[in-house]
Design a protein around this motif. Structure first.
Motif, mmCIF file in Angstrom:
data_model
loop_
_atom_site.group_PDB
_atom_site.id
_atom_site.type_symbol
_atom_site.label_atom_id
_atom_site.label_comp_id
_atom_site.label_asym_id
_atom_site.label_seq_id
_atom_site.Cartn_x
_atom_site.Cartn_y
_atom_site.Cartn_z
ATOM 1 N N MET A 1 -33.927 -15.194 -0.103
ATOM 2 C CA MET A 1 -35.288 -14.110 -0.820
ATOM 3 C C MET A 1 -34.392 -13.249 -0.055
ATOM 4 N N ILE A 2 -34.391 -11.935 -0.424
ATOM 5 C CA ILE A 2 -33.597 -10.987 0.005
ATOM 6 C C ILE A 2 -33.817 -10.420 1.072
ATOM 7 N N LYS A 3 -32.959 -10.106 2.223
ATOM 8 C CA LYS A 3 -33.101 -9.695 3.534
ATOM 9 C C LYS A 3 -33.191 -8.029 3.707
ATOM 10 N N VAL A 4 -34.276 -7.251 3.839
ATOM 11 C CA VAL A 4 -34.315 -5.580 4.051
ATOM 12 C C VAL A 4 -34.735 -5.326 5.495
ATOM 13 N N ALA A 5 -33.868 -4.545 6.076
ATOM 14 C CA ALA A 5 -34.085 -3.795 6.763
ATOM 15 C C ALA A 5 -34.201 -2.073 6.640
ATOM 16 N N ILE A 6 -34.300 -1.806 7.102
ATOM 17 C CA ILE A 6 -35.370 -0.330 6.721
ATOM 18 C C ILE A 6 -35.001 0.787 8.118
ATOM 19 N N VAL A 7 -34.332 1.931 7.949
ATOM 20 C CA VAL A 7 -33.838 3.146 8.483
ATOM 21 C C VAL A 7 -34.154 4.144 8.554
ATOM 22 N N ASP A 8 -35.289 4.895 8.777
ATOM 23 C CA ASP A 8 -35.960 6.016 8.544
ATOM 24 C C ASP A 8 -37.031 6.589 9.463
ATOM 25 N N ASP A 9 -37.346 7.440 10.308
ATOM 26 C CA ASP A 9 -37.729 8.349 10.846
ATOM 27 C C ASP A 9 -39.535 8.471 10.506
ATOM 28 N N HIS A 10 -39.822 8.427 9.425
ATOM 29 C CA HIS A 10 -40.645 8.244 8.878
ATOM 30 C C HIS A 10 -41.942 7.015 8.859
ATOM 31 N N LYS A 11 -42.946 7.596 9.754
ATOM 32 C CA LYS A 11 -43.833 6.192 10.003
ATOM 33 C C LYS A 11 -44.327 5.839 9.016
ATOM 34 N N SER A 28 -37.796 -9.440 1.807
ATOM 35 C CA SER A 28 -38.688 -9.850 3.041
ATOM 36 C C SER A 28 -37.553 -9.155 3.893
ATOM 37 N N VAL A 29 -39.036 -8.065 4.985
ATOM 38 C CA VAL A 29 -38.456 -7.170 5.779
ATOM 39 C C VAL A 29 -37.974 -7.937 7.048
ATOM 40 N N VAL A 30 -37.020 -7.761 7.427
ATOM 41 C CA VAL A 30 -35.882 -8.172 9.497
ATOM 42 C C VAL A 30 -36.385 -7.761 10.155
ATOM 43 N N GLY A 31 -36.609 -6.368 10.094
ATOM 44 C CA GLY A 31 -36.539 -4.856 11.028
ATOM 45 C C GLY A 31 -36.894 -3.982 10.305
ATOM 46 N N VAL A 32 -37.351 -2.827 11.331
ATOM 47 C CA VAL A 32 -37.018 -1.253 11.115
ATOM 48 C C VAL A 32 -36.921 -0.749 12.335
ATOM 49 N N ALA A 33 -35.890 0.374 12.195
ATOM 50 C CA ALA A 33 -35.313 1.354 12.804
ATOM 51 C C ALA A 33 -36.188 2.840 12.979
ATOM 52 N N HIS A 34 -36.336 3.453 13.528
ATOM 53 C CA HIS A 34 -36.721 4.862 13.278
ATOM 54 C C HIS A 34 -35.395 5.759 13.418
ATOM 55 N N SER A 35 -34.497 5.396 14.198
ATOM 56 C CA SER A 35 -33.393 6.206 14.435
ATOM 57 C C SER A 35 -32.211 5.428 13.651
ATOM 58 N N CYS A 39 -31.204 1.161 15.107
ATOM 59 C CA CYS A 39 -30.697 0.310 14.405
ATOM 60 C C CYS A 39 -29.490 -0.473 14.321
ATOM 61 N N ARG A 40 -28.216 0.572 15.403
ATOM 62 C CA ARG A 40 -27.068 -0.273 16.292
ATOM 63 C C ARG A 40 -27.506 -1.269 17.347
ATOM 64 N N LEU A 41 -28.828 -0.882 17.641
ATOM 65 C CA LEU A 41 -28.913 -2.181 19.015
ATOM 66 C C LEU A 41 -29.109 -2.952 18.236
ATOM 67 N N SER A 42 -29.977 -3.421 17.153
ATOM 68 C CA SER A 42 -30.677 -4.395 16.045
ATOM 69 C C SER A 42 -30.027 -4.822 14.737
ATOM 70 N N LEU A 43 -28.879 -4.085 14.463
ATOM 71 C CA LEU A 43 -28.742 -4.863 13.623
ATOM 72 C C LEU A 43 -28.545 -6.096 12.306
ATOM 73 N N GLY A 44 -27.438 -6.302 14.520
ATOM 74 C CA GLY A 44 -26.092 -7.480 14.405
ATOM 75 C C GLY A 44 -27.286 -7.979 14.079
ATOM 76 N N PHE A 45 -28.827 -8.171 14.700
ATOM 77 C CA PHE A 45 -29.816 -9.518 15.180
ATOM 78 C C PHE A 45 -30.095 -9.820 13.954
ATOM 79 N N TRP A 46 -30.697 -8.516 12.886
ATOM 80 C CA TRP A 46 -32.161 -8.641 11.784
ATOM 81 C C TRP A 46 -30.300 -9.491 10.987
ATOM 82 N N LYS A 47 -29.421 -9.112 10.734
ATOM 83 C CA LYS A 47 -28.418 -9.531 9.837
ATOM 84 C C LYS A 47 -29.346 -9.957 8.482
ATOM 85 N N PRO A 48 -29.609 -8.235 7.532
ATOM 86 C CA PRO A 48 -30.083 -7.771 6.719
ATOM 87 C C PRO A 48 -28.914 -8.069 5.311
ATOM 88 N N ASP A 49 -29.214 -8.373 4.338
ATOM 89 C CA ASP A 49 -28.767 -8.236 3.433
ATOM 90 C C ASP A 49 -28.482 -6.805 3.184
#
Length: 203
Positions: A1-11, A28-35, A39-49
């Motif tokens: 399954m494709i791993k997706v992360a989202i970075v957008d400030d519109h909740k 599947s969504v592995v993480g969401v950041a609003h700035s 995103c910088r803090l979490s991208l290494g943990f999320w490892k999204p495709d």
């Protein structure tokens, strides 16, 4: 399954996207950041495709952030998701390493198709952007009366402060307008901006 992360400030938008992606069964969504900072803090943990990235982030331009992500995480594919449909911004985003470009009013099917296409290593442009990129860039420049006025004053060599006094706006607002003009025309600096404005008879 494709791993997706989202970075957008519109909740509301991120919640809708999350539901759409989770229910699709393709990703599947592995993480969401609003700035960008979040995103910088979490991208290494999320490892999204794939990273769905808004161009208008509150803390940094998505254009710059796309380049930063590709420098540090070259394996992450960036799919721009934005309200901007200007040729120069799309071009810049793709030049900075984005694998695809979606407009926020794109159909749900297009969003999912974009995720699948980019995951395969291909480039995806939603229908509206695909049409835009096929037209020649010169025809895509549309400036408001205020932008034309500003361009004329810039070409006369006035500073942000002088322009602000002349048209009764704050220097900060003028700086924003100037930055936007550089983006719209795809100009590197003010000198190039003025040259292009004259060549393309924008002033």
């Amino acid at each position: 399954m494709i791993k997706v992360a989202i970075v957008d400030d519109h909740k509301i938008l991120t919640e809708g996207l999350q539901n759409l992606i989770e229910e699709s069964g393709i990703a599947s969504v592995v993480g969401v950041a609003h700035s960008a900072a979040e995103c910088r803090l979490s991208l290494g943990f999320w490892k999204p495709d794939i990273l769905l990235l808004d161009v208008g982030l509150p803390d940094i331009s998505g254009l710059d952030f796309c380049k930063e992500i590709k420098d540090h995480f070259p394996e992450v594919k960036v799919l721009a998701l934005t309200t901007h449909n200007e040729y120069a911004i799309v071009r810049q985003m793709l030049d900075n390493g984005a694998s695809g470009y979606l407009i926020k009013n794109a159909m749900s099917e297009e969003v999912l198709e974009g995720i699948e296409t980019v995951a395969k290593g291909e480039t995806f442009l939603c229908h509206e952007i695909d049409l835009l990129m096929k037209r020649s860039p010169e025809k895509n420049i549309w400036l408001s009366d205020r932008e034309r006025e500003l361009l004329r004053l810039i070409s006369e060599g006035l500073t942000n402060g002088e322009i602000a006094d002349k048209i009764f706006l704050s220097p900060e607002t003028i700086r924003g307008y100037r930055k936007n003009l550089l983006l719209k025309l795809g100009a590197k600096n003010t000198a190039v901006l003025v040259k292009m404005a004259v060549e393309q008879k924008l002033i």
